[in-house]
Design an enzyme around this catalytic site. Structure first.
Site, PDB file in Angstrom:
ATOM      1  N   GLY A   1       0.837  -1.208   0.000  1.00 50.74           N
ATOM      2  CA  GLY A   1       0.000   0.000   0.000  1.00 50.74           C
ATOM      3  C   GLY A   1       0.860   1.241   0.000  1.00 50.74           C
ATOM      4  O   GLY A   1       1.786   1.358   0.801  1.00 50.74           O
TER       5      GLY A   1
ATOM      6  N   SER B   1      -0.647   7.567   2.133  1.00 47.89           N
ATOM      7  CA  SER B   1       0.219   8.444   2.927  1.00 47.89           C
ATOM      8  C   SER B   1       1.056   7.635   3.920  1.00 47.89           C
ATOM      9  O   SER B   1       2.252   7.889   4.082  1.00 47.89           O
ATOM     10  CB  SER B   1      -0.619   9.497   3.652  1.00 47.89           C
ATOM     11  OG  SER B   1      -1.564   8.885   4.494  1.00 47.89           O
TER      12      SER B   1
ATOM     13  N   GLY C   1       1.870   4.327   3.817  1.00 50.71           N
ATOM     14  CA  GLY C   1       2.823   3.493   3.099  1.00 50.71           C
ATOM     15  C   GLY C   1       4.042   4.285   2.661  1.00 50.71           C
ATOM     16  O   GLY C   1       5.196   3.867   2.854  1.00 50.71           O
TER      17      GLY C   1
ATOM     18  N   ASN D   1      -6.919   0.940  10.797  1.00 54.31           N
ATOM     19  CA  ASN D   1      -7.749   1.549  11.830  1.00 54.31           C
ATOM     20  C   ASN D   1      -8.887   0.607  12.194  1.00 54.31           C
ATOM     21  O   ASN D   1      -9.241  -0.276  11.420  1.00 54.31           O
ATOM     22  CB  ASN D   1      -8.341   2.865  11.322  1.00 54.31           C
ATOM     23  CG  ASN D   1      -7.409   4.031  11.576  1.00 54.31           C
ATOM     24  OD1 ASN D   1      -6.740   4.090  12.608  1.00 54.31           O
ATOM     25  ND2 ASN D   1      -7.364   4.952  10.633  1.00 54.31           N
TER      26      ASN D   1
ATOM     27  N   ALA E   1      -0.036  12.663   8.220  1.00 49.94           N
ATOM     28  CA  ALA E   1       0.634  12.523   6.924  1.00 49.94           C
ATOM     29  C   ALA E   1      -0.375  12.713   5.805  1.00 49.94           C
ATOM     30  O   ALA E   1      -1.529  12.311   5.923  1.00 49.94           O
ATOM     31  CB  ALA E   1       1.285  11.145   6.802  1.00 49.94           C
TER      32      ALA E   1
ATOM     33  N   LYS F   1      -6.931   3.637  20.027  1.00 46.13           N
ATOM     34  CA  LYS F   1      -7.003   4.363  18.751  1.00 46.13           C
ATOM     35  C   LYS F   1      -8.449   4.388  18.243  1.00 46.13           C
ATOM     36  O   LYS F   1      -8.915   5.401  17.708  1.00 46.13           O
ATOM     37  CB  LYS F   1      -6.093   3.668  17.720  1.00 46.13           C
ATOM     38  CG  LYS F   1      -6.011   4.337  16.351  1.00 46.13           C
ATOM     39  CD  LYS F   1      -5.050   5.512  16.348  1.00 46.13           C
ATOM     40  CE  LYS F   1      -5.093   6.360  15.087  1.00 46.13           C
ATOM     41  NZ  LYS F   1      -4.622   5.717  13.876  1.00 46.13           N
TER      42      LYS F   1
ATOM     43  N   ASN G   1     -10.663   7.612  17.143  1.00 46.47           N
ATOM     44  CA  ASN G   1     -11.235   7.702  15.788  1.00 46.47           C
ATOM     45  C   ASN G   1     -12.757   7.718  15.807  1.00 46.47           C
ATOM     46  O   ASN G   1     -13.378   8.414  15.004  1.00 46.47           O
ATOM     47  CB  ASN G   1     -10.798   6.497  14.946  1.00 46.47           C
ATOM     48  CG  ASN G   1      -9.362   6.629  14.465  1.00 46.47           C
ATOM     49  OD1 ASN G   1      -8.849   7.738  14.331  1.00 46.47           O
ATOM     50  ND2 ASN G   1      -8.719   5.519  14.207  1.00 46.47           N
TER      51      ASN G   1
ATOM     52  N   ASN H   1     -10.818  19.657  14.104  1.00 49.38           N
ATOM     53  CA  ASN H   1     -10.828  18.898  15.360  1.00 49.38           C
ATOM     54  C   ASN H   1     -11.017  19.802  16.584  1.00 49.38           C
ATOM     55  O   ASN H   1     -11.728  19.456  17.517  1.00 49.38           O
ATOM     56  CB  ASN H   1      -9.528  18.104  15.501  1.00 49.38           C
ATOM     57  CG  ASN H   1      -9.380  17.038  14.418  1.00 49.38           C
ATOM     58  OD1 ASN H   1     -10.305  16.805  13.645  1.00 49.38           O
ATOM     59  ND2 ASN H   1      -8.219  16.406  14.359  1.00 49.38           N
TER      60      ASN H   1
ATOM     61  N   SER I   1      -9.046  12.686   9.142  1.00 50.91           N
ATOM     62  CA  SER I   1      -8.871  11.907   7.914  1.00 50.91           C
ATOM     63  C   SER I   1     -10.235  11.572   7.295  1.00 50.91           C
ATOM     64  O   SER I   1     -10.389  11.590   6.074  1.00 50.91           O
ATOM     65  CB  SER I   1      -8.098  10.630   8.209  1.00 50.91           C
ATOM     66  OG  SER I   1      -8.807   9.856   9.157  1.00 50.91           O
TER      67      SER I   1
END
Lengths: 301, 301
Positions: free
Chosen positions: A7, A10, A12, A103, A128, A182, A186, A200, A249
């Protein structure tokens, strides 16, 4: 050690760029031939506030991946994972050391189906952005947290030792803890910022949004049987503060008309609620609104 | 019969224009002196698909209102009602016949506090848009439904008899029924279209939005102890179909940075939930997100 990165989004590109500095043999596998060709021609360009770094990394389309590397990092989105795992199952010899960086937690049940000896999972907290097929902008340094899912952790420990100040890699004891951690972040920040189309930091500054954040957090904790809620909530607040000016994201994916990770995040929590016979009305409502937004995008295209 | 219309938004202008054709003495009371002056100078201009009608209606700023008319129609938004009622309480003689046309049901408890002999309530289903201080566009013909809240219905019956094909007025037995009916429609369509920024018809066409609509409807019915749910749901669906290309009033208010009627609509239902000790997580979530959006607008101004 030969490393494969599957992958070239960003994450990868970020991993390929940093690991290429410390590991001799890194190959990045891309979804399209075109991207492999671009990376072969231009190298990978990493930008941050102070500098640009060019890395010459071998790039191949993922169809060329044979699973012969010692350590493989799978960075694709959860909704692309099935096709990667199908490919793994076709290899004459299943690779030994696989690190999954998706994720959510929905992918864990898929990992039980593959026969690799050593399976690791992890989370990435870097900011990223993929600027073009071979350029990644490193907007915020964050930890990569990794843990053993099954098997022998030796190679994961070796991998974690390759971390640096700009690219820290933390070895953790309990994979469940780091993924839940995480997931909570998220599951609260991404859907709310996406549906509201706000940064955010707005989730803290607007008192109504902040109450909505707290209500959603409580419902998620109820579904996932989370203890130490105060600690987790504080972490979410800290991340909103630290990334106050960022768009999440999921919001970026939604605005760009891409698929979001809503299934991996709220979809997973809804499945948990369903299995446990628990009600999750807020989560379901936000899930449906964001799924609906995705569908509208598809219609437009 | 002397008629007063309090408030010169789209509904106030629409009523003034239609009633002026059939009633000799109509006065419209405006919030600002400027608007009264504009209407005095230009008359009220009603536009629809086929024609424009000019009505010469007496206009005065609301500060000039003394409550001496026989029949008074109060068309202000619920959040402006308190100041109107304060003014009523100051009159040496409380007017006898007051018709309240607010959305939601939160205003009912305020009506108990005023001493008018005959109090009526109603709902308006016209599509109307205020184009400028003296022009209203009549985009869709709908019923005005009225009912007795307290006292003697004679003058309300006389008023209802003034209806016409373009401006039908229906007399109903049960005020609670007509208000609940309108509240259900507003409470489902308005918040969802506002948070999603979509047209009414999208709530049916997008299968995820449609599921969200159903879930929200069920939660509202649970809080308000609604019977005959299938019938009410069908009515909501019919309105979405009929107004598929329209943006809801709340969405228009939100986009224009005006206050919305969220407190009168979902705020009222949340109070009901609170009093009954019922959970209303979806309603609370949507309420908070829309209140937060209003606050952001205020910050910008």
């Amino acid at each position: 050690m030969k490393v494969a990165i599957i992958g070239a989004g960003s994450i990868g590109l970020l991993f390929a760029s940093y690991l290429n500095k410390v590991i001799d043999d890194v190959t990045i596998y891309t979804r399209t031939k075109e991207q492999a060709c671009e990376i072969d021609t231009n190298g990978i360009l990493l930008q941050n506030e102070s500098k640009q770094i060019l890395s010459l990394v071998r790039a191949l389309p993922v169809t060329e991946w044979k699973g012969t590397e010692d350590f493989t990092i799978i960075t694709v989105k959860q909704y692309q994972l099935l096709s990667v795992l199908d490919q793994v199952k076709q290899f004459p010899r299943i690779p030994d050391n696989l690190l999954f960086l998706q994720n959510g937690m929905g992918h864990l049940k898929l990992l039980n189906e593959i026969k690799a000896k050593n399976i690791f999972v992890g989370t990435v907290e870097h900011g990223a952005l993929k600027v073009n097929p071979y350029t990644v902008s490193h907007n915020g340094i964050g930890a990569t947290k990794v843990a053993l899912f099954r098997g022998d952790p030796s190679l994961l420990q070796h991998f974690a030792a390759q971390g640096s100040t700009d690219f820290p890699i933390e070895m953790h004891e309990d994979y469940f803890d780091i993924l839940v951690n995480k997931l909570l972040v998220n599951a609260v920040i991404n859907p709310l910022t996406t549906i509201l189309q706000v940064k955010n930091g707005d989730l803290l500054e607007n008192k109504f949004y902040y109450r909505a954040l707290n209500n959603l957090f409580k419902e998620i904790c109820y579904v996932l049987n989370i203890e130490q809620q105060a600690e987790h909530l504080q972490q979410i607040i800290n991340i909103c503060k630290k990334t106050a000016e960022n768009r999440s994201s999921m919001l970026k994916d939604s605005e760009a008309g891409r698929l979001t990770e809503i299934d991996a995040i709220l979809g997973f929590i809804l499945e948990e609620a369903d299995q446990k016979g628990k009600q999750a009305p807020q989560i379901e409502n936000l899930y449906l609104l964001i799924k609906g937004k995705e569908m509208k995008k598809e219609e437009i295209e």
